[in-house]
Scaffold this active site. Sequence first.
Site, PDB file in Angstrom:
ATOM      1  N   CYS A  81      21.051  40.105 -12.276  1.00 53.97           N
ATOM      2  CA  CYS A  81      19.970  40.926 -11.720  1.00 53.97           C
ATOM      3  C   CYS A  81      18.614  40.275 -11.974  1.00 53.97           C
ATOM      4  CB  CYS A  81      20.067  42.343 -12.271  1.00 53.97           C
ATOM      5  SG  CYS A  81      19.080  43.544 -11.330  1.00 53.97           S
ATOM      6  N   HIS A  88      25.843  43.871 -11.556  1.00 55.36           N
ATOM      7  CA  HIS A  88      25.886  44.003 -13.020  1.00 55.36           C
ATOM      8  C   HIS A  88      27.323  44.079 -13.531  1.00 55.36           C
ATOM      9  CE1 HIS A  88      21.602  44.829 -14.061  1.00 55.36           C
ATOM     10  NE2 HIS A  88      21.543  45.266 -12.818  1.00 55.36           N
ATOM     11  N   GLU A 121      28.298  43.449 -16.548  1.00 55.44           N
ATOM     12  CA  GLU A 121      28.285  43.949 -17.933  1.00 55.44           C
ATOM     13  C   GLU A 121      28.284  45.468 -17.995  1.00 55.44           C
ATOM     14  OE1 GLU A 121      23.977  44.216 -16.826  1.00 55.44           O
ATOM     15  OE2 GLU A 121      25.719  43.005 -16.291  1.00 55.44           O
TER      16      GLU A 121
END
Length: 610
Positions: free
Chosen positions: A450, A575, A577
């Site tokens: 990002c 994303h 994670e």
Amino acid sequence: GERPPVALIEPAASARLAVAETITNLAAALIARLSDIKLSANWMSAADHVGENQALYDAVHAVGMELCPELGIAIPVGKDSMSMRTAWQEESEAGEASGEADEKSVTSPLSLVVTGFAPVTDAMRTLTPQINLEQDESDLLLIDLGGGQNRLGGSALAQVYGQLGDECPDLDDPEDLKAFFAVIQGLNADGKLLAYHDRSDGGLLVTLLEMAFAAHAGLEIKLDWLIDEPTQAVEALFAEELGAVIQVNREHTAEVLAQFAAAGIETCGVIARPRYDDQVRVTLFEEPLLETTRLLAQRTWAETSYRLQALRDNPDCAKSEFDSLLDGRDPGLSATPTFDINEDIAAPFINTARPAVAILREQGVNGHLEMAWAFHHAGFEAVDVHMSDILEGRVTLDGFKGLAACGGFSYGDVLGAGGGWAKSVLFNPRAREQFAAFFQRDDSFSLGVCNGCQMLAQLKELIPGAENWPRFVRNESEQFEARVSMVQVEQSPSILLAGMEGSRLPIAVAHGEGRAEFRDSAHLRGMQGSAQVALRYVDNYGQVTAHYPANPNGSPSGITGLTTPDGRVTIMMPHPERVVRAVTNSWRPAGWTQDGAWQRLFRNARVWVG
């Protein structure tokens, strides 16, 4: 929870409903005790306006001195805004010559907005409104905390017709709410509930339809036990009384209804059954009151949002999203990994030293904790490294095997997303030397997610093989996009995506400037022919797409992740994670119980380091 329109009729009832609606919302999660819930109360009032001080007192007294003590719930935090009225002068046509002006004012109704929070004993057991169509025979049960009164005052239906009403819903007996919460929690813990949706704005019909929308299912709604005459249908379908609709397997229906009856809640029963076609029917004693389709109902439900979106955002994107509802065959989200998500390929290194990875952040970055957890879970020592540590020489990158640039809003994106962060490296000799040396090492890897992706893309002059990477600019929709998207892992040299090629997976996206902009069409073609494209957006059919909303930013050819020719540096706008655990996926296949599919990316890093 909030019910401001009701405050125009009965301020105390509005406040009670706000608290009760918070509880019926939270009831979808497994919470050990009702008293575990804590509330934050945001009071808004036009203080000193005629009648408003008394209304505020009545509302505060109703929840602070009566309801919450009865429920055993505390309100430890909150805030207030006591100036919810504005007045101004406006020159009238009649007063143009004389200079006279009309007095104008707008006064907001008393509003209590309640936010609730509580520890959850098992987040994986949280219920959603999506009807479970894998059950061959199931019932949708209405649990009516309004006792069949169906009061329309302050409802959305009343507002549509420019009315208010004089009799509004209320929480007539707090004991019913306590019993409701306890029974729902017990049924969920016993695995008896398949879906749950509290009844609030729009009433029973909207509650049922929203459950159908989520599942792309039809409905057979029967009002036989709820009303006696067709003239009562409007009140029954649109009253915004407290309560919920739950889905249960038909073999458990009688037992579930008996539990509610034993708890003193007798106004409940089978209100609908799912259909496996697109038809929605409402009947009373077999006579049809409403016949439509799920698709038409969903388009009607979404049209107001579409009209507002078309005024605020790129109107072409708004229309594309609205028109996507026309596809009645849309299969929705899916997950087709080409690997075993439960296989821990990093397990052989569990008893070896943990290599260090720098979790890099700058002011405004907010994704560092999830990133650190994902790397730690994969066997790394995740080290928090702030850019100021590098700029001032307190930390060097020499001792790190990996570097992860995290998501957020570095420097408030005032120099373009990731621009200020990148310039803090490029124009600082110490930092520039550190990053250039790190990228040159053949034993290091880097991940940019990002905002970190945007930053690393602007460091491409320091990254070997990244010279054709794009920059990332404003989304085509002209808005920040936070949603779940589908991506396809492409065949690429990325060491982080090894073994994941061909997978189509849901992933979280949250960005305002994610559209890949290449220098020209030749650079785009060159990038596509170089195998450096690592991720692409796909639609729910698995086709690469540039169309909104499946492609949330309008990137050409769906490009949303890239790597270098040697695969050591990978950047992506989504994303991973945020969805490394099954429980952190807002949608997941039933078979995902511990790890999510994206944990493989971090395990790949550990295997590569060795």
